[in-house]
Motif scaffolding. Structure first.
Motif, PDB file in Angstrom:
ATOM      1  N   PHE A 123      -8.824 -23.141  -1.360  1.00  0.00           N
ATOM      2  CA  PHE A 123      -7.911 -22.461  -2.284  1.00  0.00           C
ATOM      3  C   PHE A 123      -8.255 -20.982  -2.437  1.00  0.00           C
ATOM      4  N   GLN A 124      -9.552 -20.654  -2.568  1.00  0.00           N
ATOM      5  CA  GLN A 124      -9.957 -19.257  -2.741  1.00  0.00           C
ATOM      6  C   GLN A 124      -9.538 -18.415  -1.534  1.00  0.00           C
ATOM      7  N   SER A 125      -9.734 -18.926  -0.317  1.00  0.00           N
ATOM      8  CA  SER A 125      -9.347 -18.184   0.891  1.00  0.00           C
ATOM      9  C   SER A 125      -7.849 -17.949   0.932  1.00  0.00           C
ATOM     10  N   ILE A 126      -7.080 -18.985   0.613  1.00  0.00           N
ATOM     11  CA  ILE A 126      -5.622 -18.858   0.625  1.00  0.00           C
ATOM     12  C   ILE A 126      -5.166 -17.838  -0.412  1.00  0.00           C
ATOM     13  N   MET A 127      -5.740 -17.866  -1.603  1.00  0.00           N
ATOM     14  CA  MET A 127      -5.356 -16.924  -2.652  1.00  0.00           C
ATOM     15  C   MET A 127      -5.725 -15.487  -2.283  1.00  0.00           C
ATOM     16  N   ILE A 128      -6.899 -15.296  -1.686  1.00  0.00           N
ATOM     17  CA  ILE A 128      -7.310 -13.953  -1.274  1.00  0.00           C
ATOM     18  C   ILE A 128      -6.340 -13.406  -0.243  1.00  0.00           C
ATOM     19  N   LEU A 129      -5.984 -14.217   0.750  1.00  0.00           N
ATOM     20  CA  LEU A 129      -5.048 -13.759   1.777  1.00  0.00           C
ATOM     21  C   LEU A 129      -3.651 -13.534   1.209  1.00  0.00           C
ATOM     22  N   LEU A 130      -3.209 -14.407   0.320  1.00  0.00           N
ATOM     23  CA  LEU A 130      -1.879 -14.269  -0.272  1.00  0.00           C
ATOM     24  C   LEU A 130      -1.788 -13.027  -1.154  1.00  0.00           C
ATOM     25  N   VAL A 131      -2.750 -12.864  -2.060  1.00  0.00           N
ATOM     26  CA  VAL A 131      -2.742 -11.689  -2.939  1.00  0.00           C
ATOM     27  C   VAL A 131      -2.913 -10.408  -2.112  1.00  0.00           C
ATOM     28  N   GLY A 132      -3.808 -10.447  -1.125  1.00  0.00           N
ATOM     29  CA  GLY A 132      -3.991  -9.277  -0.256  1.00  0.00           C
ATOM     30  C   GLY A 132      -2.716  -8.917   0.487  1.00  0.00           C
ATOM     31  N   GLY A 133      -2.002  -9.919   0.994  1.00  0.00           N
ATOM     32  CA  GLY A 133      -0.745  -9.668   1.694  1.00  0.00           C
ATOM     33  C   GLY A 133       0.317  -9.069   0.794  1.00  0.00           C
ATOM     34  N   VAL A 134       0.411  -9.592  -0.431  1.00  0.00           N
ATOM     35  CA  VAL A 134       1.389  -9.052  -1.389  1.00  0.00           C
ATOM     36  C   VAL A 134       1.042  -7.604  -1.727  1.00  0.00           C
ATOM     37  N   LEU A 135      -0.245  -7.328  -1.969  1.00  0.00           N
ATOM     38  CA  LEU A 135      -0.648  -5.955  -2.295  1.00  0.00           C
ATOM     39  C   LEU A 135      -0.407  -5.000  -1.129  1.00  0.00           C
ATOM     40  N   ILE A 136      -0.663  -5.451   0.083  1.00  0.00           N
ATOM     41  CA  ILE A 136      -0.408  -4.602   1.252  1.00  0.00           C
ATOM     42  C   ILE A 136       1.084  -4.348   1.401  1.00  0.00           C
ATOM     43  N   GLY A 137       1.893  -5.399   1.253  1.00  0.00           N
ATOM     44  CA  GLY A 137       3.346  -5.226   1.348  1.00  0.00           C
ATOM     45  C   GLY A 137       3.881  -4.306   0.273  1.00  0.00           C
ATOM     46  N   PHE A 138       3.435  -4.502  -0.967  1.00  0.00           N
ATOM     47  CA  PHE A 138       3.855  -3.631  -2.069  1.00  0.00           C
ATOM     48  C   PHE A 138       3.403  -2.198  -1.811  1.00  0.00           C
ATOM     49  N   GLY A 139       2.149  -2.035  -1.399  1.00  0.00           N
ATOM     50  CA  GLY A 139       1.616  -0.694  -1.156  1.00  0.00           C
ATOM     51  C   GLY A 139       2.355   0.031  -0.046  1.00  0.00           C
ATOM     52  N   ALA A 140       2.661  -0.688   1.030  1.00  0.00           N
ATOM     53  CA  ALA A 140       3.383  -0.064   2.142  1.00  0.00           C
ATOM     54  C   ALA A 140       4.777   0.370   1.694  1.00  0.00           C
ATOM     55  N   ARG A 141       5.437  -0.451   0.882  1.00  0.00           N
ATOM     56  CA  ARG A 141       6.781  -0.085   0.399  1.00  0.00           C
ATOM     57  C   ARG A 141       6.701   1.060  -0.604  1.00  0.00           C
ATOM     58  N   TYR A 142       5.733   0.976  -1.527  1.00  0.00           N
ATOM     59  CA  TYR A 142       5.592   1.996  -2.569  1.00  0.00           C
ATOM     60  C   TYR A 142       5.193   3.350  -1.972  1.00  0.00           C
ATOM     61  N   ALA A 143       4.350   3.332  -0.945  1.00  0.00           N
ATOM     62  CA  ALA A 143       3.901   4.568  -0.298  1.00  0.00           C
ATOM     63  C   ALA A 143       4.880   5.033   0.777  1.00  0.00           C
ATOM     64  N   ALA A 144       5.975   4.307   0.964  1.00  0.00           N
ATOM     65  CA  ALA A 144       6.989   4.626   1.973  1.00  0.00           C
ATOM     66  C   ALA A 144       6.392   4.632   3.374  1.00  0.00           C
ATOM     67  N   GLY A 145       5.478   3.714   3.628  1.00  0.00           N
ATOM     68  CA  GLY A 145       4.901   3.580   4.956  1.00  0.00           C
ATOM     69  C   GLY A 145       3.520   2.949   4.903  1.00  0.00           C
ATOM     70  N   CYS A 146       3.076   2.514   6.048  1.00  0.00           N
ATOM     71  CA  CYS A 146       1.776   1.852   6.131  1.00  0.00           C
ATOM     72  C   CYS A 146       0.707   2.854   6.596  1.00  0.00           C
ATOM     73  N   THR A 147      -0.500   2.351   6.737  1.00  0.00           N
ATOM     74  CA  THR A 147      -1.610   3.231   7.113  1.00  0.00           C
ATOM     75  C   THR A 147      -1.380   3.892   8.466  1.00  0.00           C
ATOM     76  N   SER A 148      -0.909   3.135   9.442  1.00  0.00           N
ATOM     77  CA  SER A 148      -0.692   3.735  10.766  1.00  0.00           C
ATOM     78  C   SER A 148       0.426   4.765  10.719  1.00  0.00           C
ATOM     79  N   GLY A 149       1.478   4.462   9.992  1.00  0.00           N
ATOM     80  CA  GLY A 149       2.596   5.403   9.898  1.00  0.00           C
ATOM     81  C   GLY A 149       2.200   6.711   9.249  1.00  0.00           C
TER      82      GLY A 149
END
Length: 185
Positions: A123-149
């Motif tokens: 459960f802990q691994s799944i939650m870490i990956l899920l929360v991390g994915g949501v934060l990355i997706g939110f961050g990429a949208r909020y910053a109008a791009g991802c790290t590579s972009g």
């Protein structure tokens, strides 16, 4: 042939990335992996639910080849152009990761504790990956791009928002590794 089987040094890889960026700027294109996610969402009909995705996806379909190329290139690099040597990770990093229970040896980039079939039952691994994915997706949208972009394309175009975003990425990475990572694990 030996050079192909080893990681390329910065003075080879860097100019190749610069050449690709020059060609993209010359052709009036922008690069970023999150742009591909926008294109895929648009293709799947997200424009019916959000005006953000109500764009002409056909103008960005060339960028979808970046995802295909990254997957094919990663496979070729890992399976056909690898000499089988262990990943070159510093001894201190290996010891720190072993202390946290992430690695049994210095032979993997991804910790098996999070990225293995056994982790799917934790459960802990799944939650870490899920929360991390949501934060990355939110961050990429909020910053109008991802790290590579931002780091590659935005800085190549001398965009101030990209410089601010890259500084934020580095600060966030430092906070995660030095403050949050020890608390979580």
């Amino acid at each position: 042939m030996e050079m192909i089987l080893e990681p390329w040094p910065w003075y080879v890889a860097g100019p190749l990335i610069a050449l690709v960026m020059f060609l993209l700027i010359f052709m009036g294109k922008k690069f970023g992996m999150s742009s591909n996610l926008e294109t895929m969402c648009t293709i799947c009909g997200a424009g019916k639910k959000s005006d953000y995705f109500n764009v002409d996806w056909k103008a960005s379909r060339w960028n979808l080849l970046v995802i295909v190329g990254a997957a094919i290139g990663g496979f070729i690099g890992a399976h056909l152009l690898s000499n089988g040597n262990a990943v070159n990770i510093s001894e201190e990093t290996v010891l720190n990761l072993q202390e946290l229970g992430f690695m049994s040896s210095g032979e993997a980039y991804l910790p098996e504790r999070l990225f293995s079939l056994e982790a799917l039952g934790n459960f802990q691994s799944i939650m870490i990956l899920l929360v991390g994915g949501v934060l990355i997706g939110f961050g990429a949208r909020y910053a109008a791009g991802c790290t590579s972009g931002h780091a590659i394309s935005g800085l190549s175009n001398l965009q101030l928002p990209s410089l601010i975003a890259v500084i934020g990425f580095f600060i966030g990475g430092l906070v995660m590794v030095h403050l949050l990572f020890p608390i979580i694990f």
